[in-house]
Motif scaffolding. Structure first.
Motif, PDB file in Angstrom:
ATOM      1  N   ALA A 142      43.851   0.405  -1.928  1.00 26.05           N
ATOM      2  CA  ALA A 142      43.120   0.854  -3.111  1.00 26.05           C
ATOM      3  C   ALA A 142      43.945   0.524  -4.353  1.00 26.05           C
ATOM      4  O   ALA A 142      44.824   1.290  -4.754  1.00 26.05           O
ATOM      5  CB  ALA A 142      42.852   2.356  -3.034  1.00 26.05           C
ATOM      6  N   PRO A 143      43.719  -0.636  -4.975  1.00 29.01           N
ATOM      7  CA  PRO A 143      44.545  -1.041  -6.118  1.00 29.01           C
ATOM      8  C   PRO A 143      44.307  -0.142  -7.325  1.00 29.01           C
ATOM      9  O   PRO A 143      43.246   0.452  -7.492  1.00 29.01           O
ATOM     10  CB  PRO A 143      44.069  -2.473  -6.400  1.00 29.01           C
ATOM     11  CG  PRO A 143      42.693  -2.544  -5.835  1.00 29.01           C
ATOM     12  CD  PRO A 143      42.691  -1.630  -4.650  1.00 29.01           C
ATOM     13  N   LEU A 144      45.321  -0.055  -8.160  1.00 32.27           N
ATOM     14  CA  LEU A 144      45.230   0.735  -9.378  1.00 32.27           C
ATOM     15  C   LEU A 144      44.285   0.077 -10.378  1.00 32.27           C
ATOM     16  O   LEU A 144      44.173  -1.150 -10.439  1.00 32.27           O
ATOM     17  CB  LEU A 144      46.612   0.861 -10.029  1.00 32.27           C
ATOM     18  CG  LEU A 144      47.667   1.673  -9.275  1.00 32.27           C
ATOM     19  CD1 LEU A 144      49.018   1.487  -9.954  1.00 32.27           C
ATOM     20  CD2 LEU A 144      47.286   3.146  -9.238  1.00 32.27           C
TER      21      LEU A 144
END
Length: 261
Positions: free
Chosen positions: A202-204
């Motif tokens: 889950a990328p920022l």
């Protein structure tokens, strides 16, 4: 009897004498200024000069379609993410911005009124934009910037591996099309990162500076290979299609801006 307009032909500036350059600049031919790292890590399989090779290949193909004056490539640039890899070179953002601004201004002094920067980089995009704004405010000239990584989206369906952004399937395909002898085919599998090096699923949404490192160190993003993608699916055929798409994008936009080309 109406005279047939003379077809203008572009060329590489470095091949001309100064009087020849003066004539062609005076004819209004746009200056194309390639920007591509001459020495920047591209994994264990691609040469340090990958960015320069791609920028110059694109410039040559544009020259076959448009009357342009190809300036010498700027090989030094702002590449802070790769300073830990031996052989990679980097200059500060302000230095790079000043270099590009002064080079562009030198062409303006010689009478050029149209300049296109052919940028084959990501970190270089922001300093180049600032340089273009400086030139606009000082001289009233709008510099055109073609960011190669952002072009060729008609080929997005070609890629089999997840996009990595650096020395991945896409960039390796370009090198296989341009300079296949320089691609170390036996090292392609080394670009697939171990699970421990993969980013969180889950990328920022927030952005942070990136500094890749070949070994663990504070603040670094571990990439032992120096690549950020899987290059094993790369092919020369994919590279040729991507090159053609990039060229088509640039040619279409330049002819919209300057219908006389």
């Amino acid at each position: 009897m109406t005279a047939t307009p003379r077809r203008r032909t572009g060329c590489r500036l470095a091949d001309l004498t100064w009087p020849e350059a003066a004539d062609l600049i005076g004819d209004g031919l746009p200056i194309l200024l390639p920007v591509g790292a001459a020495a920047k890590a591209h994994g264990p399989h691609l040469p340090l000069g990958t960015d320069r090779l791609v920028a110059e290949a694109v410039a040559e193909r544009l020259l076959a379609q448009l009357p342009l004056l190809i300036a010498p490539t700027i090989g030094a640039g702002y590449y802070p993410a790769f300073v830990d890899y031996p052989g990679s070179q980097h200059v500060g953002a302000a230095t790079f911005q000043a270099l590009v601004t002064e080079l562009a201004e030198s062409y303006l002094r010689h009478g050029a009124e149209r300049i296109v920067i052919l940028n084959n980089g990501v970190s270089t995009a922001a300093p180049l934009q600032l340089a273009a704004h400086d030139i606009l405010h000082r001289h009233g000239i709008r510099i055109v910037i073609a960011n190669l990584p952002a072009l060729g989206h008609s080929c997005d369906g070609l890629w089999e591996a997840e996009p990595g952004g650096h020395a991945d399937e896409k960039e390796t395909s370009l090198l296989l099309a341009i300079a296949p002898a320089l691609v170390r085919l036996g090292r392609l599998a080394d670009t697939v990162p171990p699970a421990a090096e993969e980013e969180d699923a889950a990328p920022l949404h927030l952005r942070r500076p990136v500094r890749l490192t070949p070994e663990e160190r504070p603040g670094g993003s571990l990439s032992r290979s120096g690549a950020t993608g899987d290059a094993t699916r790369a092919t020369a055929q994919k590279g040729e299609k991507l090159l053609a798409a990039i060229i088509a994008d640039i040619v279409a936009d330049l002819r919209r801006l300057w219908p006389d080309l």
